[in-house]
Scaffold this active site. Structure first.
Site, PDB file in Angstrom:
ATOM      1  N   GLU A   3       0.775  -1.246   0.076  1.00 16.21           N
ATOM      2  CA  GLU A   3      -0.009   0.020   0.038  1.00 16.21           C
ATOM      3  C   GLU A   3       1.011   1.210   0.055  1.00 16.21           C
ATOM      4  O   GLU A   3       0.541   2.374  -0.395  1.00 16.21           O
ATOM      5  CB  GLU A   3      -0.772  -0.151   1.425  1.00 16.21           C
ATOM      6  CG  GLU A   3      -1.911  -0.979   1.344  1.00 16.21           C
ATOM      7  CD  GLU A   3      -2.657  -1.100   2.675  1.00 16.21           C
ATOM      8  OE1 GLU A   3      -3.942  -1.203   2.571  1.00 16.21           O
ATOM      9  OE2 GLU A   3      -2.113  -0.819   3.626  1.00 16.21           O
ATOM     10  N   ASP A  53     -12.000  -3.336  -2.649  1.00 12.90           N
ATOM     11  CA  ASP A  53     -12.880  -4.386  -2.947  1.00 12.90           C
ATOM     12  C   ASP A  53     -14.428  -4.168  -2.628  1.00 12.90           C
ATOM     13  O   ASP A  53     -14.547  -3.049  -1.885  1.00 12.90           O
ATOM     14  CB  ASP A  53     -12.564  -5.703  -2.002  1.00 12.90           C
ATOM     15  CG  ASP A  53     -12.303  -5.072  -0.463  1.00 12.90           C
ATOM     16  OD1 ASP A  53     -11.102  -5.027  -0.317  1.00 12.90           O
ATOM     17  OD2 ASP A  53     -13.483  -5.246   0.273  1.00 12.90           O
TER      18      ASP A  53
HETATM   19  N1  SAH Z   1      -5.254 -10.821   1.972  1.00 11.29           N
HETATM   20  C1  SAH Z   1      -4.397  -9.962   2.253  1.00 11.29           C
HETATM   21  C2  SAH Z   1      -4.382  -9.547   3.446  1.00 11.29           C
HETATM   22  C3  SAH Z   1      -4.737  -8.021   3.726  1.00 11.29           C
HETATM   23  S1  SAH Z   1      -5.535  -7.538   5.068  1.00 11.29           S
HETATM   24  C4  SAH Z   1      -3.237 -10.527   1.604  1.00 11.29           C
HETATM   25  O1  SAH Z   1      -3.193 -11.436   1.539  1.00 11.29           O
HETATM   26  O2  SAH Z   1      -2.183  -9.481   1.539  1.00 11.29           O
HETATM   27  C5  SAH Z   1      -6.329  -6.259   4.508  1.00 11.29           C
HETATM   28  C6  SAH Z   1      -5.511  -5.127   4.752  1.00 11.29           C
HETATM   29  O3  SAH Z   1      -6.211  -4.107   3.900  1.00 11.29           O
HETATM   30  C7  SAH Z   1      -5.837  -4.173   6.095  1.00 11.29           C
HETATM   31  O4  SAH Z   1      -4.692  -3.527   6.333  1.00 11.29           O
HETATM   32  C8  SAH Z   1      -7.057  -3.543   6.009  1.00 11.29           C
HETATM   33  O5  SAH Z   1      -7.038  -2.446   6.610  1.00 11.29           O
HETATM   34  C9  SAH Z   1      -7.258  -3.321   4.334  1.00 11.29           C
HETATM   35  N2  SAH Z   1      -8.598  -3.941   3.733  1.00 11.29           N
HETATM   36  C10 SAH Z   1      -8.782  -3.612   2.381  1.00 11.29           C
HETATM   37  N3  SAH Z   1     -10.061  -4.302   2.278  1.00 11.29           N
HETATM   38  C11 SAH Z   1     -10.663  -4.611   3.171  1.00 11.29           C
HETATM   39  C12 SAH Z   1     -11.823  -5.235   3.686  1.00 11.29           C
HETATM   40  N4  SAH Z   1     -12.846  -5.453   2.973  1.00 11.29           N
HETATM   41  N5  SAH Z   1     -12.029  -5.453   5.062  1.00 11.29           N
HETATM   42  C13 SAH Z   1     -11.167  -5.185   5.985  1.00 11.29           C
HETATM   43  N6  SAH Z   1      -9.855  -4.778   5.585  1.00 11.29           N
HETATM   44  C14 SAH Z   1      -9.697  -4.323   4.366  1.00 11.29           C
END
Ligand code: SAH
Length: 249
Positions: A29, A215
């Site tokens: 990010e 998303d």
């Molecule tokens: N699946 C990702 C994990 C990221 S966790 C990976 O494999 O790298 C998600 C991160 O993005 C968190 O820091 C959160 O603040 C943000 N984020 C983006 N979309 C989100 C959503 N729908 N719900 C919660 N956090 C979200």
């Protein structure tokens, strides 16, 4: 500005220019912003996992922190515990004039949000802290506000309610209550902002929350896949937004 060591950077921070502390959870990010702000890595302080970058942009001192990696699981640190530790360390070390929490989030098509939409947080609250005891109930929900942010900055992007919890997925109850709010206006779901807002409020430090959409929660795609697919687009939008905001602070 080249920063050869941490002490130099700190003592230069004593000059009159404003210090802006940017807190971003994930490395991916943050990368576009680190590049376009021309920030250099600063030495890591102590044993905390946070990564530090610093530099000067438009006459302002910028410190950008990311949450670093979890040594055991080898993934980026995300979520509220890490976010509040990072905010605490950053505020104590750099005494910023303002904190910006920038990051990605989920949003609702019901509120006309699309991938890469950027929002400034209006109300910042938790959605997964349920404490049904009088007094604690409201405390659990949070309800922080972006305080002391000039109107010129607030008006750069549309505002959204920012809803923080410790999961990327969503329960049926959370989906239902957020979808209700989305009928009234934009709401974004993420994992750090309310924790940072809590620490900023203790320290009486102004906070601006800036989130770009990776998303669509009421869309057809699986959140984790959609997040990965759109992370780069959303992080690019975040970088553009950060440049605009920093220009106005
Ligand atoms: N699946 C990702 C994990 C990221 S966790 C990976 O494999 O790298 C998600 C991160 O993005 C968190 O820091 C959160 O603040 C943000 N984020 C983006 N979309 C989100 C959503 N729908 N719900 C919660 N956090 C979200």
């Amino acid at each position: 500005m080249r920063i050869s060591n941490f002490t130099d950077f700190l003592s230069e921070s004593e000059s009159k220019s404003k210090t802006i502390l940017i807190l971003i959870a994930m490395n991916d990010e943050a990368l576009p912003a680190i590049k376009s702000l021309g920030l250099s890595p600063l030495p890591k302080q102590g044993k905390m996992p946070f990564m530090l970058y610093g530099g000067e942009h438009q006459g302002k001192k910028i410190v950008l922190m990311t949450s670093g990696k979890d040594a055991k699981y080898n993934v980026d640190n995300v979520g509220t515990q890490v976010a509040s530790s990072m905010a605490t360390v950053g505020i104590q070390q750099f005494s910023p004039d303002i904190v910006i929490n920038a990051g990605t989030a989920g949003a609702f098509s019901e509120a006309k949000s699309t991938i890469g939409s950027v929002y400034i947080g209006s109300i910042i609250k938790y959605h997964d802290r349920r404490i049904p005891i009088p007094g604690f109930e409201e405390y659990g929900k949070g309800d922080y506000e972006s305080v002391n942010i000039p109107e010129s900055v607030k008006n750069l992007f549309p505002q959204a309610v920012v809803s923080t919890g410790n999961s990327l997925d969503i329960t049926d109850a959370e989906r239902k209550s957020m979808a209700e709010l989305a009928k009234k206006g934009p709401i974004v779901k993420e994992m750090e902002a309310a924790a940072i807002a809590q620490v900023c409020s203790w320290n009486e430090t102004p906070l601006l929350v800036l989130k770009s959409v990776t998303d669509i929660i009421d869309g057809s795609e699986q959140t984790a896949d959609e997040f990965q697919k759109n992370l780069q687009i959303a992080s690019g939008a975040l970088q553009d937004a950060l440049l605009k905001v920093i220009g106005k602070i």
